[in-house]
Structure formats: structure tokens, C-alpha cells
Write a protein that holds these residues in place. Structure first.
Motif, short mmCIF file in Angstrom:
data_model
loop_
_atom_site.label_atom_id
_atom_site.label_comp_id
_atom_site.label_asym_id
_atom_site.label_seq_id
_atom_site.Cartn_x
_atom_site.Cartn_y
_atom_site.Cartn_z
N PRO A 189 95.23 20.60 69.40
CA PRO A 189 96.53 20.02 69.29
C PRO A 189 97.10 19.53 68.11
O PRO A 189 96.55 19.30 67.00
N ARG A 191 99.80 16.99 66.25
CA ARG A 191 100.70 15.86 66.34
C ARG A 191 101.69 15.62 65.38
O ARG A 191 101.57 16.24 64.34
N ASP A 231 105.15 21.36 73.09
CA ASP A 231 105.04 20.00 74.00
C ASP A 231 106.16 18.97 73.80
O ASP A 231 106.17 17.97 74.00
N PRO A 243 102.08 14.03 70.36
CA PRO A 243 101.77 15.55 70.51
C PRO A 243 102.70 16.35 70.39
O PRO A 243 104.04 16.06 71.12
N ARG A 246 100.51 22.99 70.25
CA ARG A 246 99.15 23.69 70.09
C ARG A 246 99.23 24.73 68.98
O ARG A 246 100.07 25.66 68.87
#
Length: 280
Positions: A189, A191, A231, A243, A246
Motif C-alpha cells: 500500500p 499512502r 485508490d 491510501p 498500490r
């Protein structure tokens, strides 16, 4: 071995960079802190909505709270003059900028079309994508999210290419690498390192693959390349730690990693120097 972000920061990954320095004149009219090195920045506070001049050129305006940022690109001169002006008042500081130390990075095995594209249809696609990125980088939201400080966009990673390195792609010299490459597992992930607004979110650009741009205010924009999944959506306001996507290896990439970039207006900055450099 994958190192935690704290280990990378405290360890030798960024050895030799100028430490955070602060100036606090008794008048309080112009207070500055930051990383005074090529690729670095100064974060300042002055009169609300003051015009900010860099070497005599008006480049930005302080926020409603008086916060502002100035970036120093890879070729920044040895000294930079920063001045705030408002209603006949002015405050000025001259900053000494430390030269950067930039290595050479060789990358072989890239598909030729990603290094020197020649197909007319591909060249037309690249031009369309350049226009999209130019529009995304032109965003100027009225905010100063950078004043709250930055965190790393990944929880754990390994630095595989540092910012500003001279790139040799398939044996051919290319422009300097204006990103820091953070190797991490596919799908890890990503961020948001600081709050802001998403100005571009596209899943499959030719060079960048999955790309997100975030405007943190006053023309400070970060980019996140090669993502396997996005996302966030364009126009979305986000907070630090949210988030955004990826890790992947889309676009011009030979393995899963995040290429993290930063621009202040037309200047390329080292985003790693923003981590933990918020004013106190």
C-alpha cells in the motif's frame, strides 16, 4: 533486506545532506526552516498573503496563516535571496545553498520503445499524456499542507535509486532522475505523505504506468509512479496517511517499486528531504 522507513532515515541512506536549519529574526517578519541543499527547500512564515520573491522574481503568495514554501532545484546557485513584501513592508534573507552530490545509475534491459520511442501512434499518445501531466502539475490550490510535515509514502522499502542521479538507460545517457525509487513488494500500500488534492489519477501512462499527482498547496506537487492500482480519483481531497494506491511495475520499470517525485512550480525537488522537516 527491506528496511523500515525510520531505519533508512536514521541510517546512512541520506548521509551528507544538509541538516534542518532555522532562522528566527527578532522581528518575526520572516522565519525560515528547511533543507538548504540543491533539491531541497525552505518553509517560511511571514505576513498573511505577502508576496514571496526569490532572487527578485515574484513566485508565490503566503497563505492566510502566512505559510509558504520555496524550492531549490538540482542546479540551484550557491546563494538564494528570499523576500516577503506586503503593503510597503519587506523582509529579506539570503540563504547559502549546499551543493548536492549526485551519483550515476545504469539501467539495462528496458524495451527500446520506452527509451527512444519512434512509432508515430506511440509518439502521439505520449504527447497527449504530456498534456495531461502538464495540466496536473499546473494546479495551485490555496493551501499549505506542507506545513504539517511529510511522512514516507511506504511503511517499508529499500532505496534503489536516489534523487538527482544521472541515468544511463540501455547504455544511453538520459536526463537526471528526478525521483527517489523505493523498492517494495508488488501490491504494497502507498499512502499520502501529506494532505492535498489529487490533480491526476491515471492507471496506464506509457512511461509512468499508474500515476497519481497530489497538490499540497502553492504549487508543491508530488507524483507516485508505476502503481499497480489506484485508490483515489481526480479532484479528491485527501489527508496525510490516506491510501492512494498500490506498488507495481507498470510503465517504464524493471521491477516493483514506487518512484516518488516532487515539483515546486517548474523546479524538481527531492521529496525525501521533506520528511520530518516541518517547522516547529
Amino acid at each position: 533486506m527491506i528496511l523500515a522507513r525510520r531505519q533508512l532515515l536514521i541510517g546512512g541512506a541520506f548521509a551528507g545532506l544538509a541538516p534542518q536549519t532555522a532562522w528566527a529574526p527578532s522581528s518575526g517578519d520572516l522565519v525560515l526552516s528547511g533543507r538548504l541543499v540543491q533539491g531541497g527547500h525552505a518553509i517560511g512564515r511571514t505576513w498573511p498573503r505577502a508576496l514571496i520573491f526569490v532572487d527578485g522574481e515574484s513566485l508565490t503568495t503566503a497563505s492566510a496563516d502566512g505559510g509558504f514554501i520555496v524550492g531549490f532545484d538540482r542546479d540551484a546557485p550557491a546563494s538564494v535571496q528570499i523576500e516577503a513584501r506586503l503593503d510597503g513592508r519587506s523582509a529579506m534573507r539570503t540563504l547559502a545553498i549546499t551543493p548536492g552530490r549526485f551519483s550515476e545509475t545504469r539501467i539495462d534491459g528496458l524495451p527500446p520503445a520506452t527509451v527512444e520511442p519512434s512509432d508515430p501512434a506511440l509518439l502521439a499518445r505520449i504527447q497527449r499524456e504530456v498534456a495531461l501531466k502538464t495540466e496536473g502539475f499546473a494546479s495551485r490550490i490555496d493551501a499549505d499542507h506542507f506545513s504539517d510535515g511529510f511522512i514516507w509514502p511506504l511503511e517499508s522499502f529499500r532505496v534503489t535509486s536516489r534523487w538527482g542521479s544521472q541515468r544511463i538507460l540501455n547504455g544511453t545517457p538520459a536526463r537526471p532522475h528526478y525521483g527517489i525509487d523505493l523498492a517494495a513488494p508488488q501490491g504494497a500500500p502507498i499512502r499520502a505523505p501529506a494532505g492535498g488534492r489529487v490533480t491526476l489519477a491515471r492507471p496506464a501512462l506509457h512511461f509512468e504506468g499508474g500515476l497519481v499527482l497530489i497538490d499540497h498547496g502553492q504549487g508543491l506537487i508530488t507524483a507516485y509512479l508505476h502503481q499497480s492500482r489506484l485508490d483515489v480519483r481526480e479532484g479528491q481531497d485527501i489527508l496525510r496517511g490516506d491510501p492512494i494506491g498500490r506498488v507495481g511495475m507498470t510503465g517504464r520499470a524493471t521491477g516493483p517499486h514506487l518512484c516518488w517525485r516532487m515539483k515546486w512550480r517548474d523546479r524538481n525537488l527531492d521529496p525525501s528531504l521533506m520528511v520530518e522537516t516541518a517547522p516547529s
